[in-house]
Design a protein around this motif. Structure first.
Motif, PDB file in Angstrom:
ATOM      1  N   TRP A 134       0.848  -1.193   0.000  1.00 19.78           N
ATOM      2  CA  TRP A 134       0.000   0.000   0.000  1.00 19.78           C
ATOM      3  C   TRP A 134       0.882   1.241   0.000  1.00 19.78           C
ATOM      4  O   TRP A 134       1.999   1.224   0.532  1.00 19.78           O
ATOM      5  CB  TRP A 134      -0.883   0.047   1.243  1.00 19.78           C
ATOM      6  CG  TRP A 134      -2.047  -0.892   1.266  1.00 19.78           C
ATOM      7  CD1 TRP A 134      -2.120  -2.069   1.931  1.00 19.78           C
ATOM      8  CD2 TRP A 134      -3.309  -0.710   0.616  1.00 19.78           C
ATOM      9  NE1 TRP A 134      -3.343  -2.654   1.750  1.00 19.78           N
ATOM     10  CE2 TRP A 134      -4.102  -1.835   0.941  1.00 19.78           C
ATOM     11  CE3 TRP A 134      -3.846   0.259  -0.201  1.00 19.78           C
ATOM     12  CZ2 TRP A 134      -5.401  -1.997   0.472  1.00 19.78           C
ATOM     13  CZ3 TRP A 134      -5.140   0.109  -0.666  1.00 19.78           C
ATOM     14  CH2 TRP A 134      -5.901  -1.007  -0.335  1.00 19.78           C
ATOM     15  N   SER A 135       0.389   2.324  -0.559  1.00 20.41           N
ATOM     16  CA  SER A 135       1.053   3.623  -0.410  1.00 20.41           C
ATOM     17  C   SER A 135       0.013   4.677  -0.057  1.00 20.41           C
ATOM     18  O   SER A 135      -1.186   4.509  -0.297  1.00 20.41           O
ATOM     19  CB  SER A 135       1.790   4.019  -1.691  1.00 20.41           C
ATOM     20  OG  SER A 135       0.886   4.400  -2.716  1.00 20.41           O
ATOM     21  N   TYR A 136       0.507   5.755   0.517  1.00 22.08           N
ATOM     22  CA  TYR A 136      -0.336   6.832   1.036  1.00 22.08           C
ATOM     23  C   TYR A 136      -0.070   8.058   0.182  1.00 22.08           C
ATOM     24  O   TYR A 136       1.039   8.610   0.215  1.00 22.08           O
ATOM     25  CB  TYR A 136       0.041   7.068   2.500  1.00 22.08           C
ATOM     26  CG  TYR A 136      -0.825   8.004   3.278  1.00 22.08           C
ATOM     27  CD1 TYR A 136      -2.141   7.693   3.567  1.00 22.08           C
ATOM     28  CD2 TYR A 136      -0.308   9.202   3.766  1.00 22.08           C
ATOM     29  CE1 TYR A 136      -2.919   8.545   4.313  1.00 22.08           C
ATOM     30  CE2 TYR A 136      -1.078  10.070   4.510  1.00 22.08           C
ATOM     31  CZ  TYR A 136      -2.383   9.733   4.787  1.00 22.08           C
ATOM     32  OH  TYR A 136      -3.164  10.590   5.525  1.00 22.08           O
ATOM     33  N   GLU A 137      -1.065   8.480  -0.620  1.00 22.18           N
ATOM     34  CA  GLU A 137      -0.850   9.571  -1.572  1.00 22.18           C
ATOM     35  C   GLU A 137      -1.880  10.679  -1.348  1.00 22.18           C
ATOM     36  O   GLU A 137      -2.864  10.503  -0.624  1.00 22.18           O
ATOM     37  CB  GLU A 137      -0.946   9.055  -3.014  1.00 22.18           C
ATOM     38  CG  GLU A 137      -0.121   7.818  -3.306  1.00 22.18           C
ATOM     39  CD  GLU A 137       1.373   8.031  -3.185  1.00 22.18           C
ATOM     40  OE1 GLU A 137       1.798   9.209  -3.128  1.00 22.18           O
ATOM     41  OE2 GLU A 137       2.119   7.046  -3.131  1.00 22.18           O
ATOM     42  N   TYR A 138      -1.640  11.813  -2.021  1.00 22.66           N
ATOM     43  CA  TYR A 138      -2.568  12.942  -1.985  1.00 22.66           C
ATOM     44  C   TYR A 138      -3.027  13.261  -3.404  1.00 22.66           C
ATOM     45  O   TYR A 138      -2.220  13.309  -4.335  1.00 22.66           O
ATOM     46  CB  TYR A 138      -1.890  14.177  -1.383  1.00 22.66           C
ATOM     47  CG  TYR A 138      -1.725  14.113   0.118  1.00 22.66           C
ATOM     48  CD1 TYR A 138      -2.728  14.560   0.975  1.00 22.66           C
ATOM     49  CD2 TYR A 138      -0.561  13.601   0.678  1.00 22.66           C
ATOM     50  CE1 TYR A 138      -2.576  14.500   2.347  1.00 22.66           C
ATOM     51  CE2 TYR A 138      -0.401  13.535   2.047  1.00 22.66           C
ATOM     52  CZ  TYR A 138      -1.413  13.993   2.883  1.00 22.66           C
ATOM     53  OH  TYR A 138      -1.253  13.921   4.237  1.00 22.66           O
ATOM     54  N   ALA A 147      -6.357  12.614   1.224  1.00 28.71           N
ATOM     55  CA  ALA A 147      -5.387  11.519   1.342  1.00 28.71           C
ATOM     56  C   ALA A 147      -6.070  10.221   0.927  1.00 28.71           C
ATOM     57  O   ALA A 147      -7.191   9.947   1.349  1.00 28.71           O
ATOM     58  CB  ALA A 147      -4.881  11.412   2.776  1.00 28.71           C
ATOM     59  N   LYS A 149      -5.465   5.848  -0.325  1.00 28.46           N
ATOM     60  CA  LYS A 149      -4.624   4.663  -0.268  1.00 28.46           C
ATOM     61  C   LYS A 149      -4.567   4.047  -1.665  1.00 28.46           C
ATOM     62  O   LYS A 149      -5.608   3.867  -2.312  1.00 28.46           O
ATOM     63  CB  LYS A 149      -5.183   3.654   0.723  1.00 28.46           C
ATOM     64  CG  LYS A 149      -4.880   3.987   2.172  1.00 28.46           C
ATOM     65  CD  LYS A 149      -3.424   3.700   2.481  1.00 28.46           C
ATOM     66  CE  LYS A 149      -3.156   3.804   3.975  1.00 28.46           C
ATOM     67  NZ  LYS A 149      -1.789   3.394   4.309  1.00 28.46           N
ATOM     68  N   ARG A 168      -9.611   4.298   1.880  1.00 29.05           N
ATOM     69  CA  ARG A 168      -8.932   3.837   3.081  1.00 29.05           C
ATOM     70  C   ARG A 168      -8.395   2.430   2.852  1.00 29.05           C
ATOM     71  O   ARG A 168      -8.693   1.805   1.834  1.00 29.05           O
ATOM     72  CB  ARG A 168      -9.888   3.861   4.284  1.00 29.05           C
ATOM     73  CG  ARG A 168     -11.035   2.881   4.156  1.00 29.05           C
ATOM     74  CD  ARG A 168     -12.038   3.043   5.276  1.00 29.05           C
ATOM     75  NE  ARG A 168     -12.723   4.320   5.183  1.00 29.05           N
ATOM     76  CZ  ARG A 168     -13.872   4.591   5.793  1.00 29.05           C
ATOM     77  NH1 ARG A 168     -14.422   3.681   6.552  1.00 29.05           N
ATOM     78  NH2 ARG A 168     -14.449   5.762   5.662  1.00 29.05           N
ATOM     79  N   GLU A 169      -7.655   1.935   3.829  1.00 26.77           N
ATOM     80  CA  GLU A 169      -7.091   0.594   3.755  1.00 26.77           C
ATOM     81  C   GLU A 169      -7.888  -0.315   4.686  1.00 26.77           C
ATOM     82  O   GLU A 169      -7.650  -0.358   5.890  1.00 26.77           O
ATOM     83  CB  GLU A 169      -5.625   0.617   4.172  1.00 26.77           C
ATOM     84  CG  GLU A 169      -4.940  -0.734   4.139  1.00 26.77           C
ATOM     85  CD  GLU A 169      -3.518  -0.669   4.661  1.00 26.77           C
ATOM     86  OE1 GLU A 169      -2.973  -1.710   5.037  1.00 26.77           O
ATOM     87  OE2 GLU A 169      -2.961   0.451   4.708  1.00 26.77           O
TER      88      GLU A 169
END
Length: 504
Positions: A134-138, A147, A149, A168-169
């Motif tokens: 997973w990565s957290y992006e904007y 934000a 996922k 979300r995750e």
């Protein structure tokens, strides 16, 4: 220097003076002396690198670096992105000066380079291994910075990637991402490597032993792939997808992109995955990622059926015919009030199930304190409480066709209009799937008459739905016998009947 060997040979063997050697080779005396002292070729290192083309853009580049330093690390622009920004401003130089300037600025700001570790090169057979992370992006969604996922898949042999974004995750997102990835790859790899995600791994034991989540194992058994969890804090065991996270952030999410919604975003991600597959393969020279992926598709396991990736929980329906899921409320048919139902959550839908049947289905909402209602669920209550039609929240949000809305507003102004309009809704419900369409046509016909009343609308609905009468027969079939004698009336028979009546 190319002349070191010649200088040393001419001086030490031939006995030539330093001045004569320098004059013939067009070199200074200090340079010749350095060559005589060197037994190997010296490495020339420039102390100051001139950057004439970057000079006018250093202030702009410094301002960008100061601005980015205040952002979260994942949102900062890389040297490549800064170079592209300077090109848009008119910079004509190469990438090297920009990279060195950024490196020197970070060192001056106290940001030391990360120490490098040594790793063993890995090789994967085609179709065997995939890596997940997973990565957290904007991104900007409908003009609002949010934000998100992003689920990353990477086939280890061909380097083919797949990306899909979610709000979300959660476990239902993990299940949905796998179904989308296998459809995109048109196959399933034999092994997939994960971090120790809470949605995948319930417990970590010694070594590689794990207790996987039961719902996740159900999906793995459905697709017949083997899940493998990394050693804790050992991201290099799935280094390809770890690098992919950083590259994708640089390539796709810097600067921040803008989309109308998640459907638009995921369609764009799928398109970019196809475009990035045209890059050269990092190990197989002369071949693209797409070429290697074509080779890898054959050994992938076939997808025989898509897994229904829902997460299930049981809930009791409230007295207002609602269940609460993730801070939002969803309606249930009124006959299930105060009873227990099964709530099945997927990435984009919510299904309410009981007695082996789907009671209701709603599009999933990711806001907070939202009310998602189907007005038909509350129709049985209106039979007993027609007054709730005016101020009931489900009916205030009801997006009815224009003719029905106009007729409703006119009928509600009449005496006992609430109950009259409820009768129209009950009639529409009894007609099944075509009920609302029939009510719309009936309201339109009523508006054309100019007299608005519930009785007229009901009459129009009955006329629209009455059974078709059989057609009259204009000719008799050939096999029916015909009469050859004409029937003649005998009125005297009536006189005999009258006489029989008077006698009795």
């Amino acid at each position: 220097m190319d002349h070191i060997a010649e200088i040393r040979r001419r001086h030490f063997i031939s006995g030539e003076a330093i001045g004569e050697i320098g004059k013939s080779l067009n070199l200074s005396r200090p340079t010749v002396r350095k060559a005589l002292k060197a037994e190997t070729e010296p490495v020339y290192q420039r102390q100051v690198q001139p950057t004439p083309k970057l000079g006018d853009f250093k202030d702009q580049l410094t301002d960008w670096l100061v601005f980015d330093s205040k952002l979260p690390k994942r949102r900062r622009r890389t040297a490549q992105r800064l170079f592209e920004g300077l090109q848009a401003e008119g910079y004509q130089g190469s990438y090297g000066p920009v990279q060195r300037f950024v490196h020197d600025w970070k060192l001056a700001s106290g940001k030391q380079p990360v120490s490098k570790q040594a790793f063993v090169p890995l090789a994967f057979p085609a179709g065997e291994t995939c890596q997940f992370d997973w990565s957290y992006e904007y991104v900007l969604l409908d003009g609002i910075l949010q934000a998100i996922k992003v689920a990353h898949f990477r086939l280890s042999y061909s380097r083919k990637m797949f990306l899909v974004a979610y709000p979300r995750e959660a476990q239902e997102m993990v299940l949905d991402a796998h179904a989308r990835a296998f459809t995109y790859f048109d196959g399933v790899p034999k092994r997939i490597i994960y971090d120790n995600l809470k949605t995948v791994v319930d417990a970590i034991f010694v070594g590689k032993e794990r207790q996987f989540n039961r719902r996740f194992l159900t999906m793995a058994n459905h697709y017949l792939f083997e899940p493998v969890a990394c050693t804790p804090a050992s991201g290099w065991e799935k280094g390809q997808v770890e690098n992919q996270v950083g590259n994708v952030r640089e390539w796709l999410f810097t600067p921040t992109p803008s989309f109308s919604g998640f459907d638009d975003l995921n369609a764009w991600l799928a398109l970019r995955c196809q475009e990035l597959a045209n890059r050269s393969h990092p190990e197989q020279a002369g071949r693209t990622i797409a070429d290697c992926f074509t080779e890898e598709q054959a050994p992938l396991l076939p997808v025989k059926a898509v897994f229904d990736g829902y997460v299930e929980k049981t809930m009791r329906v409230s007295s207002t015919c609602l269940v609460k899921v993730d801070h939002n409320r969803y309606s249930v048919p009124a006959e299930w009030v105060n009873r227990v139902v099964s709530v099945r959550l997927t990435a984009d839908r919510i299904r309410l199930v009981a007695d082996r049947q789907v009671l209701a289905e709603h599009a999933r909402c990711y806001g907070r304190n939202q009310l998602v209602c189907d007005p038909w669920h509350y129709l049985p209550i209106l039979e007993q409480k027609p007054g709730a039609l005016r101020h009931g929240a489900p009916f205030q949000q009801w997006d009815l066709p224009t003719p029905i809305r106009i007729v409703r507003d006119r009928i509600l102004k009449q005496d006992k209009g609430d109950r009259a309009f409820v009768e129209l809704l009950l009639m529409a419900r009894s007609l099944g799937e075509t009920g609302l369409e029939t009510l719309e046509v009936a309201c339109d016909l009523t508006l054309q008459t100019g007299v608005i009343a519930a009785a007229i609308v009901l009459n129009e609905m009955r006329r629209l739905t009455e059974a078709v009468r059989p057609k009259a027969l204009h000719s008799l079939p050939a096999n029916i016998p015909t009469l050859h004698l004409d029937v003649q009336a005998d009125c005297s028979r009536y006189d005999s009947l009258r006489g029989y009546r008077y006698e009795h």
